[in-house]
Design an enzyme around this catalytic site. Structure first.
Site, short mmCIF file in Angstrom:
data_model
loop_
_atom_site.label_atom_id
_atom_site.label_comp_id
_atom_site.label_asym_id
_atom_site.label_seq_id
_atom_site.Cartn_x
_atom_site.Cartn_y
_atom_site.Cartn_z
N GLU A 78 50.14 18.70 -6.50
CA GLU A 78 50.52 17.96 -5.38
C GLU A 78 51.33 18.81 -4.19
OE1 GLU A 78 52.55 14.96 -7.36
OE2 GLU A 78 50.74 13.49 -7.50
N GLU A 109 47.20 22.69 -29.06
CA GLU A 109 48.61 22.86 -28.85
C GLU A 109 49.17 23.75 -29.97
OE1 GLU A 109 51.21 19.44 -30.54
OE2 GLU A 109 49.91 18.67 -28.96
#
EC number: 4.2.1.126
Length: 268
Positions: A78, A109
């Site tokens: 963004e 992860e």
């Protein structure tokens, strides 16, 4: 046990009405901004470190897994349309790669060395800053990435939702927003995710303001990538210059951005 994994304060959820479920979730959500408020001094230090890195020609990298990784990718994506900065100034990396944005990647992860490999693919250097995002504060992908970045002299920060975590210990500028038990036990996409989103909003918005990417209170460098944003740009020019929409549209088309149009009108 970490507080984000501790039992929910609410029981027998499947027996409750929709309104009761929503009311209870809303009550819990209202605690999040208060927790973030307590961490503002830590957020301030991280913002200052990020501003310094970007002023020196560095970049901001987010590393995370699951919801935390997705929030980093979201915040990074963004920045160019909102502030007109180049793609690659803020980069979001998620364990498991871009596939993991839409679909969970098993065990991604748990690899403590993969984050540094992912960062290295972007030619990371000592000018850059790396911010790890992990609700639990114990994600190996994030811990390993921060440790390797710090060993190589990079500035490091983090956003975690438990106190005294390994991720915070690995970061020079930790932000700890201790959100407590989730409505559904362990579902950190809820309160913890909301807290992380608030902190990331603060981090990049405050940083971009400090870097001169906002004028007054307006996104003068935003990309004019759709009709809504062109309309917003025209209204900015109308407000700032006291002109009608036809003139504002002409200036915006001529100069390509609100900032450039304002600069041209002021003679700078």
């Amino acid at each position: 046990m970490s507080t984000t994994e501790s039992p929910s304060l609410f029981n027998d959820l499947e027996q409750q009405s929709t309104r009761t479920l929503l009311t209870s979730m809303n009550q819990l959500d209202q605690t999040v901004p208060l927790v973030v408020e307590k961490a503002l001094p830590q957020v301030e230090r991280l913002v200052e470190a990020t501003v310094a890195a970007l002023k020196a020609g560095g970049r901001l990298f987010y590393i995370g897994a699951g919801t935390s990784g997705r929030l980093g990718v979201l915040d990074a994506s963004e920045c160019p349309p909102t502030f007109g900065v180049p793609q690659g100034l803020v980069v979001g990396l998620i364990a498991g790669g871009d596939t993991a944005i839409r679909k969970a990647v098993e065990n991604a992860e748990d690899d403590a060395e993969q984050a540094w490999r992912d960062l290295s693919a972007h030619d990371i250097n000592e000018k850059d800053i790396v911010v790890g995002i992990a609700a639990s504060g114990r994600t190996p992908y994030v811990i390993g990435g921060l440790q390797m970045a710090r060993q190589r002299g990079l500035a490091t920060g983090c956003v975690v939702c438990n106190a005294g975590s390994a991720v915070a210990a690995a970061a020079e500028f930790p932000v700890e927003v201790v959100t407590g038990p989730e409505f559904v036990t362990g579902s950190t996409r809820m309160k913890a995710g909301t807290a992380q989103k608030l902190v990331l909003n603060m981090l990049t918005t405050a940083t971009m303001i400090r870097l001169g990417r906002v004028k007054g209170n307006k996104m003068v460098d935003m990309q004019l990538s759709n009709a809504k944003l062109v309309d917003r740009g025209e209204r900015m020019l109308m407000d700032e210059l006291g002109i009608d929409q036809t003139k504002a549209a002409e200036l915006l088309q001529l100069h390509g951005s609100v900032r450039a149009a304002l600069a041209a009108q002021s003679g700078h």
